[in-house]
Scaffold this motif. Structure first.
Motif, PDB file in Angstrom:
ATOM      1  N   CYS A 190      20.885 -13.964-118.188  1.00 11.09           N
ATOM      2  CA  CYS A 190      21.887 -14.283-119.208  1.00 11.09           C
ATOM      3  C   CYS A 190      21.398 -13.964-120.617  1.00 11.09           C
ATOM      4  O   CYS A 190      22.205 -13.837-121.540  1.00 11.09           O
ATOM      5  CB  CYS A 190      22.283 -15.755-119.127  1.00 11.09           C
ATOM      6  SG  CYS A 190      23.248 -16.195-117.662  1.00 11.09           S
ATOM      7  N   VAL A 191      20.091 -13.857-120.799  1.00 10.87           N
ATOM      8  CA  VAL A 191      19.543 -13.612-122.137  1.00 10.87           C
ATOM      9  C   VAL A 191      19.907 -12.220-122.628  1.00 10.87           C
ATOM     10  O   VAL A 191      20.230 -12.018-123.795  1.00 10.87           O
ATOM     11  CB  VAL A 191      18.007 -13.803-122.126  1.00 10.87           C
ATOM     12  CG1 VAL A 191      17.405 -13.382-123.459  1.00 10.87           C
ATOM     13  CG2 VAL A 191      17.671 -15.247-121.816  1.00 10.87           C
ATOM     14  N   GLY A 192      19.847 -11.234-121.750  1.00 12.43           N
ATOM     15  CA  GLY A 192      20.165  -9.864-122.136  1.00 12.43           C
ATOM     16  C   GLY A 192      19.559  -8.886-121.159  1.00 12.43           C
ATOM     17  O   GLY A 192      18.546  -9.163-120.519  1.00 12.43           O
ATOM     18  N   ILE A 367      32.481 -10.868-121.484  1.00  9.33           N
ATOM     19  CA  ILE A 367      31.135 -10.438-121.861  1.00  9.33           C
ATOM     20  C   ILE A 367      30.712 -11.205-123.102  1.00  9.33           C
ATOM     21  O   ILE A 367      31.429 -11.235-124.107  1.00  9.33           O
ATOM     22  CB  ILE A 367      31.088  -8.924-122.121  1.00  9.33           C
ATOM     23  CG1 ILE A 367      31.454  -8.164-120.845  1.00  9.33           C
ATOM     24  CG2 ILE A 367      29.717  -8.494-122.619  1.00  9.33           C
ATOM     25  CD1 ILE A 367      31.531  -6.667-121.036  1.00  9.33           C
ATOM     26  N   ASN A 368      29.548 -11.830-123.033  1.00  8.96           N
ATOM     27  CA  ASN A 368      29.035 -12.593-124.155  1.00  8.96           C
ATOM     28  C   ASN A 368      28.740 -11.668-125.337  1.00  8.96           C
ATOM     29  O   ASN A 368      28.086 -10.630-125.178  1.00  8.96           O
ATOM     30  CB  ASN A 368      27.760 -13.334-123.733  1.00  8.96           C
ATOM     31  CG  ASN A 368      27.264 -14.272-124.808  1.00  8.96           C
ATOM     32  OD1 ASN A 368      26.502 -13.867-125.681  1.00  8.96           O
ATOM     33  ND2 ASN A 368      27.678 -15.524-124.748  1.00  8.96           N
ATOM     34  N   LYS A 369      29.204 -12.034-126.532  1.00  3.63           N
ATOM     35  CA  LYS A 369      29.058 -11.166-127.697  1.00  3.63           C
ATOM     36  C   LYS A 369      27.621 -11.108-128.194  1.00  3.63           C
ATOM     37  O   LYS A 369      27.228 -10.128-128.836  1.00  3.63           O
ATOM     38  CB  LYS A 369      29.979 -11.656-128.816  1.00  3.63           C
ATOM     39  CG  LYS A 369      31.460 -11.508-128.490  1.00  3.63           C
ATOM     40  CD  LYS A 369      32.337 -11.952-129.643  1.00  3.63           C
ATOM     41  CE  LYS A 369      33.814 -11.770-129.310  1.00  3.63           C
ATOM     42  NZ  LYS A 369      34.693 -12.227-130.424  1.00  3.63           N
ATOM     43  N   PRO A 374      27.685 -10.075-118.844  1.00  3.48           N
ATOM     44  CA  PRO A 374      28.712 -10.976-118.297  1.00  3.48           C
ATOM     45  C   PRO A 374      28.101 -12.323-117.917  1.00  3.48           C
ATOM     46  O   PRO A 374      27.775 -12.581-116.755  1.00  3.48           O
ATOM     47  CB  PRO A 374      29.239 -10.211-117.079  1.00  3.48           C
ATOM     48  CG  PRO A 374      28.118  -9.320-116.676  1.00  3.48           C
ATOM     49  CD  PRO A 374      27.391  -8.949-117.929  1.00  3.48           C
ATOM     50  N   VAL A 375      27.968 -13.202-118.881  1.00  3.79           N
ATOM     51  CA  VAL A 375      27.261 -14.468-118.685  1.00  3.79           C
ATOM     52  C   VAL A 375      27.978 -15.356-117.674  1.00  3.79           C
ATOM     53  O   VAL A 375      27.352 -15.953-116.795  1.00  3.79           O
ATOM     54  CB  VAL A 375      27.089 -15.196-120.033  1.00  3.79           C
ATOM     55  CG1 VAL A 375      26.545 -16.605-119.819  1.00  3.79           C
ATOM     56  CG2 VAL A 375      26.152 -14.418-120.939  1.00  3.79           C
ATOM     57  N   LYS A 376      29.295 -15.456-117.795  1.00  2.00           N
ATOM     58  CA  LYS A 376      30.036 -16.346-116.899  1.00  2.00           C
ATOM     59  C   LYS A 376      29.902 -15.897-115.446  1.00  2.00           C
ATOM     60  O   LYS A 376      29.681 -16.729-114.551  1.00  2.00           O
ATOM     61  CB  LYS A 376      31.506 -16.398-117.310  1.00  2.00           C
ATOM     62  CG  LYS A 376      31.740 -17.049-118.675  1.00  2.00           C
ATOM     63  CD  LYS A 376      33.220 -17.062-119.032  1.00  2.00           C
ATOM     64  CE  LYS A 376      33.448 -17.702-120.401  1.00  2.00           C
ATOM     65  NZ  LYS A 376      34.878 -17.694-120.789  1.00  2.00           N
TER      66      LYS A 376
END
Length: 640
Positions: A190-192, A367-369, A374-376
């Motif tokens: 989730c970090v990147g 998608i997390n900005k 796609p964190v969710k």
């Protein structure tokens, strides 16, 4: 492969067709680049892709698999089993490399199937991949507890909150360690993508260093002891060539994992160059490591004396290097960590791709900005996998992982055949684009009429006689060649070419299934079995010969992103890939297929009641690409 005809009113370009939603196909670049939900970060290069591919491929199985296969199938010919299996995996890898460079989008085999085959098949492939990655991740995590215990000197040294516990009364063994490891990997993902692949690279490097230690130290011990494993009366093939090939079918699944590279296509800086290099490089490195490790192990210890549970550490212990077990156990644990990360990474992107297309709720496409991942979807993937790993023993479900992978491999090979011989030649028209096209079409008609009138006046002035006005018909500019063989050319012409080749590809696949099913089913009456093998072989051979005699469509050069990798030896290579994967699919067993059928049936229900009605292509129609381009060019010249 004609015009989609599932719009409510039919419109100018399509009519009503009840089952057309199963064959509607999207464009190569169908994802909206200005999507308000954000875009994935383009951070990956060839080293990152190789770290993902090698990490997802080389799991702890190599530390166990070599012993089982050598004892039961291959004997001293184990390196050849890995070589043959690597060659078979390379067939799928080459097909993946072409499609990944032409269609660089998240979704991997699901995306390629949606473009080349249709929505119905793409849904089943995507649904099967969800099952593969979920169970695969849970199975890998479930194996981390015993490897961690071996690394620190035994299960009694594990803290209580990491140890496995049996719940009395319901016969369930919970595994907190596996769930915790999945949570850690999920948080990292989730970090990147850049940060997670950096950690993946470090873990994979440690695993490779452990395998290099096995190769170098084992080679030293082998030369010192005289390679006693190769000096046997039974020779190099104690189980015969058939045993070596049976071992290849078993170790083939050790190469599963390079498809994870294709799922990161949208996050690659230069996909046309880097994706083929990443897929091919990771597969080549894995094959080389597998073969060298197997050469050492079967040379140190006779194949019949190899410990099936701990083949590598036992081989070193038998030669006086008990301390090497710590290095080997450390390598096995890091291999599991890398494999777990490589197994969880693709699924959120599959979910995101399916949600973008409307087949799943839009929740999964967010998608997390900040991290641009796609964190969710990643969190949902981690939660489900951790729940499975914590509460149940998933080793008996591990065969279901192979179904999703082999189905994807088969469909990718079929997609390559479609792309080469009958590439999609239609342009998607969403409802928002249909009105401009109709307006442009009207302008095109008036402009064509005026042009013909001008030509008529010119001819009257030049010759004194008026010639009839002739309207230009829609004839493709680059007509594909029909056939190399003049006999086939008599029956296959431009009017029926695409339809005929489509049926030939379908019957070729049918022949592969009949042949592999009959050859594998030993319970069938011999006469019926041989008859089915003959029918399947004739269909397969006839289809292959027909495709060999046909020229590939010239439109393939302009399909998708040109200039990337192209798969060699078409149609031989894709047909061989379909044959190998179909044989492995048929031999997975009835119990595995019964479980997978339940999952696929659930997927059909979800698609019928949600995906079919929420698809972004629900009200879309498409027209021939040449017609749309001609309309736009002509209307532009008219306005000028």
């Amino acid at each position: 492969m004609g015009i989609w005809c599932d719009s409510e009113e039919g419109g100018e370009y399509g009519g009503q067709c009840s089952w057309s939603f199963l064959t509607r196909r999207k464009r190569v670049d169908s994802s909206d680049k200005s999507n308000s939900q954000g875009q994935l970060a383009k951070e990956l290069t060839v080293p990152h892709l190789m770290a993902i591919g090698v990490g997802a491929t080389i799991g702890a199985g190599v530390y166990v698999l070599v012993g089982t296969v050598a004892r039961e199938h291959s004997g001293a010919a184990l390196p050849l089993s890995f070589l043959v299996a690597g060659f078979a995996a390379a067939l799928s890898a080459l097909c993946y490399a072409e499609l990944a460079s032409r269609c660089p989008s998240a979704g991997s085999a699901y995306h390629y199937s949606y473009i080349c085959v249709g929505e119905g098949v793409a849904w089943l492939i995507g649904w099967a991949l969800i099952l593969e990655y979920t169970i695969g991740g849970a199975a890998v995590a479930r194996g981390m507890t015993p490897n961690l215990a071996a690394l620190i000197g035994g299960g009694e040294n594990l803290p209580s909150f990491l140890s496995r516990h049996s719940i009395p009364g319901i016969d369930v063994v919970v595994d907190p360690c596996s769930a915790i490891m999945i949570f850690i990997i999920t948080g990292l993902l989730c970090v990147g993508i850049k940060e997670s692949t950096m950690v993946q690279s470090i873990i994979t490097s440690i695993n490779i260093c452990a395998l290099i230690f096995v190769i170098l130290a084992g080679g030293y011990l082998g030369f010192k002891s005289g390679w006693v494993g190769y000096e046997l009366p039974a020779g190099y093939f104690p189980f015969g060539v058939d045993g070596m090939l049976a071992g290849s079918a078993t170790v083939f699944f050790a190469y599963i994992g390079f498809d994870a590279v294709a799922s990161t296509a949208e996050e690659v800086k230069n996909p046309q160059r880097d994706l083929p290099l990443g897929i091919g490089g990771s597969l080549f490195l894995c094959c080389g490591l597998y073969m060298l490790v197997s050469i050492v192990i079967v040379g140190l210890v006779p194949y019949y004396a190899i410990n099936p549970d701990t083949p590598i550490s036992s081989a070193f212990a038998d030669n006086g290097m008990q301390w090497a077990a710590y290095v080997i156990n450390g390598g096995a644990f890091t291999a599991l960590c890398a494999s777990l990360m490589g197994g969880i990474l693709p699924q959120p992107r599959i979910l995101m791709a399916m949600a973008r297309d409307g087949l799943l709720p839009p929740f999964f496409s967010d998608i997390n900005k900040c991290s641009q991942v796609p964190v969710k979807s990643t969190i949902v993937t981690g939660l489900v996998a951790s729940l499975l790993a914590f509460s149940m023993e998933v080793s008996e479900l591990a065969g279901m992982v192979s179904v999703g992978t082999l189905l994807a491999f088969t469909m990718v090979a079929i997609s390559v055949l479609i792309l080469r011989y009958i590439p999609p030649d239609e342009v998607l028209l969403l409802p928002s684009l249909q009105e401009p096209i109709v307006s442009a079409s009207t302008q095109y008609s008036w402009c064509s009429l005026e042009a013909n009138e001008e030509d008529a006046k010119t001819h009257v002035g030049a010759s004194g006689s008026k010639k009839p006005t002739v309207f230009k018909e829609d004839v493709p500019i680059d007509c594909p060649l029909i056939a190399k063989d003049p006999v086939i050319g008599k029956y296959v012409h431009e009017g029926n070419r695409r339809k005929v080749i489509g049926w030939v590809i379908a019957f070729t696949c049918l022949g592969v299934f009949v042949l592999t099913f009959a050859a594998s089913n030993k319970t069938m009456i011999s006469s019926v079995r041989f008859a089915l093998c003959g029918v399947g072989g004739c269909l397969l051979l006839s289809g292959f010969v027909f495709l060999t005699c046909m020229d590939q469509d010239d439109a393939r050069h302009n399909f998708g992103h040109s200039g990337g990798f192209t798969c060699p030896f078409v149609p031989l290579l894709p047909v061989a890939c379909i044959l190998i994967n179909s044989y492995l699919l048929v031999n997975l067993g009835a119990a595995t297929w019964a479980r997978v059928s339940i999952w696929l049936a659930i997927g059909v229900i979800v698609y019928v009641f949600y995906g079919r009605t929420h698809s972004t292509l629900k009200d879309a129609v498409c027209v021939p690409a040449t017609q749309v381009v001609d309309i736009y060019h002509t209307s532009t010249s008219c306005l000028a």
